[in-house]
Design a protein around this motif. Structure first.
Motif, short mmCIF file in Angstrom:
data_model
loop_
_atom_site.label_atom_id
_atom_site.label_comp_id
_atom_site.label_asym_id
_atom_site.label_seq_id
_atom_site.Cartn_x
_atom_site.Cartn_y
_atom_site.Cartn_z
N GLY A 98 22.75 13.02 14.70
CA GLY A 98 23.31 11.70 14.45
C GLY A 98 22.32 10.61 14.82
O GLY A 98 21.31 10.88 15.46
N GLU A 100 24.62 8.85 11.34
CA GLU A 100 24.71 9.27 9.95
C GLU A 100 23.40 9.08 9.19
O GLU A 100 23.00 9.95 8.41
CB GLU A 100 25.84 8.53 9.24
CG GLU A 100 25.98 8.92 7.77
CD GLU A 100 27.13 8.22 7.08
OE1 GLU A 100 26.93 7.77 5.95
OE2 GLU A 100 28.23 8.14 7.67
N PHE A 107 24.60 17.49 5.14
CA PHE A 107 25.68 17.20 6.08
C PHE A 107 26.52 15.99 5.64
O PHE A 107 27.55 15.71 6.23
CB PHE A 107 25.12 16.93 7.47
CG PHE A 107 24.34 18.09 8.02
CD1 PHE A 107 24.98 19.18 8.57
CD2 PHE A 107 22.96 18.09 7.98
CE1 PHE A 107 24.28 20.26 9.07
CE2 PHE A 107 22.24 19.16 8.48
CZ PHE A 107 22.90 20.25 9.02
N LEU A 108 26.07 15.29 4.62
CA LEU A 108 26.76 14.09 4.18
C LEU A 108 27.57 14.30 2.91
O LEU A 108 28.59 13.65 2.70
CB LEU A 108 25.75 12.97 3.92
CG LEU A 108 24.98 12.48 5.15
CD1 LEU A 108 23.94 11.45 4.73
CD2 LEU A 108 25.93 11.87 6.16
N THR A 109 27.12 15.18 2.04
CA THR A 109 27.77 15.34 0.75
C THR A 109 28.04 16.80 0.45
O THR A 109 27.46 17.39 -0.45
CB THR A 109 26.89 14.74 -0.37
OG1 THR A 109 25.59 15.37 -0.32
CG2 THR A 109 26.76 13.25 -0.22
N THR A 116 32.95 14.32 0.73
CA THR A 116 33.57 13.89 1.99
C THR A 116 32.68 14.30 3.15
O THR A 116 31.90 15.25 3.03
CB THR A 116 34.95 14.54 2.17
OG1 THR A 116 34.81 15.97 2.06
CG2 THR A 116 35.93 14.06 1.12
N PRO A 117 32.76 13.61 4.28
CA PRO A 117 31.97 14.01 5.44
C PRO A 117 32.37 15.40 5.92
O PRO A 117 33.50 15.84 5.73
CB PRO A 117 32.31 12.95 6.50
CG PRO A 117 32.91 11.81 5.74
CD PRO A 117 33.58 12.41 4.55
N TRP A 118 31.43 16.07 6.58
CA TRP A 118 31.78 17.32 7.23
C TRP A 118 32.93 17.08 8.19
O TRP A 118 32.94 16.09 8.93
CB TRP A 118 30.58 17.83 8.02
CG TRP A 118 29.71 18.80 7.30
CD1 TRP A 118 29.47 18.86 5.96
CD2 TRP A 118 28.96 19.86 7.91
NE1 TRP A 118 28.60 19.88 5.69
CE2 TRP A 118 28.28 20.52 6.86
CE3 TRP A 118 28.80 20.31 9.21
CZ2 TRP A 118 27.43 21.60 7.08
CZ3 TRP A 118 27.97 21.39 9.44
CH2 TRP A 118 27.30 22.03 8.39
N THR A 159 30.78 5.19 11.49
CA THR A 159 31.15 5.68 10.16
C THR A 159 32.07 6.89 10.30
O THR A 159 32.24 7.45 11.39
CB THR A 159 29.92 6.08 9.35
OG1 THR A 159 29.34 7.25 9.95
CG2 THR A 159 28.90 4.95 9.31
N THR A 161 31.44 9.86 9.21
CA THR A 161 30.60 10.98 9.65
C THR A 161 30.29 10.88 11.13
O THR A 161 30.31 11.89 11.85
CB THR A 161 29.30 11.03 8.84
OG1 THR A 161 29.61 11.25 7.45
CG2 THR A 161 28.39 12.14 9.32
N ASP A 162 30.02 9.67 11.61
CA ASP A 162 29.80 9.47 13.05
C ASP A 162 31.00 9.97 13.85
O ASP A 162 30.85 10.61 14.90
CB ASP A 162 29.58 7.99 13.37
CG ASP A 162 28.27 7.44 12.85
OD1 ASP A 162 27.34 8.23 12.59
OD2 ASP A 162 28.18 6.20 12.70
N SER A 164 33.21 12.25 12.96
CA SER A 164 33.23 13.71 12.94
C SER A 164 32.23 14.28 13.95
O SER A 164 32.50 15.29 14.62
CB SER A 164 32.88 14.23 11.53
OG SER A 164 33.99 14.11 10.66
#
Length: 289
Positions: A98, A100, A107-109, A116-118, A159, A161-162, A164
């Motif tokens: 991290g 993101e 890990f992003l798509t 969607t994020p992981w 974000t 992702t952050d 998660s």
């Protein structure tokens, strides 16, 4: 607290860590910099530069350096092993990643429509395996056990992702007993981890508001000895950590060079014993739940 700590050469008693340079970056490579035409990474030169710093640290009374770069910011497990053997300094490596913007597209798509994020549990599984099975050496093997789980959040706003990543780190720490370490400009990020059930004394945070961190019971990581003394005078000696704020060797960024040896003389002796020895010893000791 006594127990064991995962170092790159195997578990050691937490009482043997000595003076600890915590939340450091021994080798930092901005993701992608290794492919730049104007960046040359010679592992032998990197080894000699970092080894010299570690030997100076040991000569000044230092015992352990914690590398908080995580999985994809220049971590080289074999190099860390060689450095520890050559210098006699315990090295603790980390899992995690991290914010993101520093993640690869994998890990992003993920292959969903729409992307969607992981999910947090997928990050948790990835990080937990590095603590319990060994850190990944790409396409080769696993080596050593990570000693902490780290992440950082996006400056200016967390974000999806952050979030998660924060939850994944918290769940890894809960499952394995290693501490969590965060870089954040918003104490709300710490609250996300605490709401997951991770005790505050198992979290260290590099944050803009260290007072808010220690008031929640977590460890505040500072680079300024004067600010450390302010928090100590305010009664928070048991929740303060000191780091250099520098990098051993960096590629792809302008970063100050770390001087681990300087930490050993940065604080009065009684404060140093608490902040550089007792606090990191308690934080890093694996705490099984």
């Amino acid at each position: 607290m006594t127990g064991t700590v995962n170092t790159v050469l195997g578990p050691v008693p937490s009482a043997d860590l000595g003076v600890v340079a915590v939340h450091e970056r021994l080798v930092s490579v901005v993701p992608g910099a290794q492919f730049a035409y104007d960046v040359r990474i010679d592992r032998a030169e990197v080894f000699e530069a970092v080894a010299a710093q570690l030997r100076a640290f040991r000569a000044a009374g230092g015992g352990t350096v914690v590398d908080s770069t995580g999985m994809f910011h220049g971590r080289d497990v074999r190099l860390l092993e060689a450095l520890s053997r050559a210098t006699g300094v315990h090295l603790v490596a980390s899992t995690g990643m991290g914010p993101e913007a520093m993640l690869g597209g994998y890990f992003l798509t993920p292959q969903t429509n729409p992307p969607t994020p992981w999910p947090a549990d997928r990050f948790a599984d990835l990080f937990t395996a590095e603590v319990t099975e060994g850190m990944v050496v790409p396409r080769v093997e696993r080596r050593g056990l990570a000693g902490l789980a780290v992440t950082a959040t996006t400056r200016g706003g967390r974000t999806a992702t952050d979030e998660s990543l924060l939850l994944g780190v918290a769940r890894t720490a809960l499952t394995t007993g290693v501490p969590a370490s965060l870089r954040s400009d918003d104490v709300d990020d710490l609250d996300v981890v605490l709401k997951e059930g991770l005790p505050a004394h198992r979290v260290a945070v590099v944050a803009d508001d260290p007072l808010a961190v220690v008031e929640r019971g977590a460890y505040a990581v500072l680079t300024d000895p004067a600010r450390v003394l302010e928090l100590v005078d305010a009664g928070h000696a048991e929740r303060v950590l000191l780091t250099t704020g520098g990098v051993g060797v960096s590629f792809g960024e302008d970063a100050p060079t770390a001087s681990y040896a300087d930490l050993t003389t940065a604080l009065p002796r009684d404060v140093a014993t608490q902040v550089l020895v007792a606090n990191p010893r308690d934080l890093l000791a694996i705490e099984k739940r």
